[in-house]
Design an enzyme around this catalytic site. Structure first.
Site, PDB file in Angstrom:
ATOM      1  N   HIS A  21       0.685  -1.322  -0.056  1.00  0.00           N
ATOM      2  CA  HIS A  21       0.139   0.076  -0.086  1.00  0.00           C
ATOM      3  C   HIS A  21       0.972   1.227  -0.113  1.00  0.00           C
ATOM      4  CE1 HIS A  21      -3.937  -2.122   0.412  1.00  0.00           C
ATOM      5  NE2 HIS A  21      -3.226  -2.968   1.052  1.00  0.00           N
ATOM      6  N   GLY A 105      -6.303 -15.670  -6.240  1.00  0.00           N
ATOM      7  CA  GLY A 105      -6.894 -14.971  -5.002  1.00  0.00           C
ATOM      8  C   GLY A 105      -6.155 -15.187  -3.873  1.00  0.00           C
ATOM      9  N   ALA A 106      -4.643 -15.457  -3.933  1.00  0.00           N
ATOM     10  CA  ALA A 106      -3.979 -15.508  -2.902  1.00  0.00           C
ATOM     11  C   ALA A 106      -2.803 -14.336  -2.409  1.00  0.00           C
ATOM     12  CB  ALA A 106      -3.059 -16.649  -3.164  1.00  0.00           C
ATOM     13  N   LEU A 108      -0.875 -12.994  -4.881  1.00  0.00           N
ATOM     14  CA  LEU A 108       0.532 -13.346  -5.319  1.00  0.00           C
ATOM     15  C   LEU A 108       0.528 -12.889  -6.923  1.00  0.00           C
ATOM     16  CD1 LEU A 108       1.338 -16.732  -3.974  1.00  0.00           C
ATOM     17  CD2 LEU A 108       2.237 -14.642  -3.328  1.00  0.00           C
ATOM     18  N   SER A 109      -0.471 -11.913  -7.072  1.00  0.00           N
ATOM     19  CA  SER A 109      -0.612 -11.046  -8.758  1.00  0.00           C
ATOM     20  C   SER A 109      -1.037 -12.058  -9.695  1.00  0.00           C
ATOM     21  CB  SER A 109       0.709 -10.325  -8.737  1.00  0.00           C
ATOM     22  OG  SER A 109       0.904  -9.517  -7.895  1.00  0.00           O
ATOM     23  N   SER A 110      -1.713 -12.992  -9.485  1.00  0.00           N
ATOM     24  CA  SER A 110      -2.134 -13.966 -10.762  1.00  0.00           C
ATOM     25  C   SER A 110      -2.867 -12.938 -11.737  1.00  0.00           C
ATOM     26  CB  SER A 110      -3.245 -14.815 -10.344  1.00  0.00           C
ATOM     27  OG  SER A 110      -4.348 -14.300  -9.670  1.00  0.00           O
ATOM     28  N   SER A 111      -3.393 -11.901 -11.589  1.00  0.00           N
ATOM     29  CA  SER A 111      -4.116 -11.081 -12.692  1.00  0.00           C
ATOM     30  C   SER A 111      -2.912 -10.369 -13.365  1.00  0.00           C
ATOM     31  CB  SER A 111      -5.023 -10.092 -11.847  1.00  0.00           C
ATOM     32  OG  SER A 111      -4.621  -9.192 -10.884  1.00  0.00           O
ATOM     33  N   ASP A 150       2.817  -4.752  -9.091  1.00  0.00           N
ATOM     34  CA  ASP A 150       2.668  -6.133  -9.652  1.00  0.00           C
ATOM     35  C   ASP A 150       3.167  -6.270 -11.062  1.00  0.00           C
ATOM     36  OD1 ASP A 150       1.552  -6.125  -7.039  1.00  0.00           O
ATOM     37  OD2 ASP A 150      -0.434  -6.705  -7.712  1.00  0.00           O
ATOM     38  N   TYR A 199     -10.221  -1.891  -0.900  1.00  0.00           N
ATOM     39  CA  TYR A 199      -8.750  -1.396  -1.546  1.00  0.00           C
ATOM     40  C   TYR A 199      -9.110  -0.077  -2.092  1.00  0.00           C
ATOM     41  CZ  TYR A 199      -4.709  -1.333  -4.350  1.00  0.00           C
ATOM     42  OH  TYR A 199      -3.536  -0.962  -5.016  1.00  0.00           O
TER      43      TYR A 199
END
Length: 337
Positions: A21, A105-106, A108-111, A150, A199
């Site tokens: 953040h 959704g963890a 770890l920047s999957s998106s 990310d 967020y």
């Protein structure tokens, strides 16, 4: 349109060691790309559409090259694809398949890994340009005003190194990771997507603080007295103190002072828990349990919080749970034909 050719692109997820953040205020972060990635394999086609399928998600992403509203695309996961197409406006169509080892959704920047891999597959590979494009793409797809950490980590990772990123200047400085160190990611059991969390509210609270005291990346603890609202003051206190912790953490890693590095991580978690209020009871309990283990130097929530994972810095082999992650190289692409 160009002739058809095969494409294979991959982009890593990331774990943030410290500095959450702070990116959307132009502060400092210290993540590393990890050896879990998302891949896009396919081919260019002579149709004005990007068509992708994935065994990880239901449905198919079918996005016209002139897509006007990525946020309205179904299924919801296809909005990330639509955001990239909207921002890139590729000349050629594409069809293929997504595979991924990055947990969804963890935190770890999957998106980001998906969007970076797709952008590389569509022919744009400059690390900074891709990071900026994918940051815009995520915002337009989800409405989440994310920072650039990310995406820039995914494009710019260096094997064996974490990255000290100045999110204002976008300078990236490699920080060597000690060989005798384990970085372990442990899931809290709580899934989340940022669009379903507070967020955006946190981003707005930081903006409110900056209207009162100026850029948080340049502010000090003394400036906090000028903020009357206790919530806004607490958010600003986290960002200001976290920026200092990132600097100290980078210095500790470089010096091999893992005890200090661990203490800074645990202090970061306390700040995210109390001042920023993005932790959860499950995350707090997991941090407490991990830091009580001999050989664990420190632990903290990683990513935006509200669920997801904790990252622990520890001696080699002391944790038998979670996933050991290694600092990885950034995104890459190969073309055939």
């Amino acid at each position: 349109m160009a002739g058809e050719r095969g494409v294979f692109a991959r982009a890593p997820g990331r774990v943030n060691l410290i500095g959450d953040h702070t990116d959307y205020t132009g502060g400092l972060v210290l993540p590393m790309a990890i050896d879990f990635d998302t891949a896009v394999r396919g081919r260019t086609i002579r149709e004005p559409v990007v068509r992708l399928r994935s065994k990880h998600f239901d449905g198919e992403a079918v996005i016209r090259l002139d897509e006007a509203d990525p946020s309205g695309v179904d299924p919801p996961w296809a909005r990330y694809v639509a955001g990239v197409v909207h921002e890139l406006r590729p000349a050629d169509g594409f069809e293929g398949e997504i595979t991924s080892t990055v947990p969804i959704g963890a935190g770890l920047s999957s998106s980001a890994a998906l969007q970076v891999a797709l952008t590389f597959a569509l022919g744009v590979t400059d690390p900074l340009a891709v990071a900026r494009l994918c940051q815009r793409a995520e915002f337009i797809a989800t409405g989440v005003p994310c920072g650039i950490m990310d995406q820039l980590t995914s494009t710019s990772g260096i094997a064996g190194y974490a990255l000290l990123i100045d999110c204002h200047s976008l300078d990236v400085v490699p920080v060597p990771m000690p060989d005798d160190l384990d970085v372990v990611v442990v899931h809290s059991g709580e899934q989340r997507t940022l669009a379903d969390t507070a967020y955006s509210q946190r981003v707005a609270e930081c903006a409110a603080a900056e209207e009162l005291i100026g850029a948080l990346r340049q502010s000090s603890a003394a400036d906090l007295a000028r903020i009357d609202d206790p919530v806004v003051r607490a958010r600003a206190r986290h960002v200001i103190s976290e920026t200092l912790r990132v600097r100290d953490f980078a210095a500790a890693l470089t010096a091999g002072d893992l005890r200090t590095a661990g203490e800074l991580m645990t202090a970061s978690h306390a700040s995210l828990r109390y001042d920023y209020e993005v932790s959860t009871p499950a995350l707090d309990a997991l941090v407490d349990r991990l830091t009580a283990k001999p050989g664990v130097h420190g632990a903290r929530v990683t990513g935006a919080g509200f669920g997801g994972c904790v990252v622990a810095l520890c001696e080699r082999g002391v944790l038998r749970e979670g996933r050991r992650v290694r600092p990885s190289g950034g995104a890459s692409v190969a073309f055939d034909g």
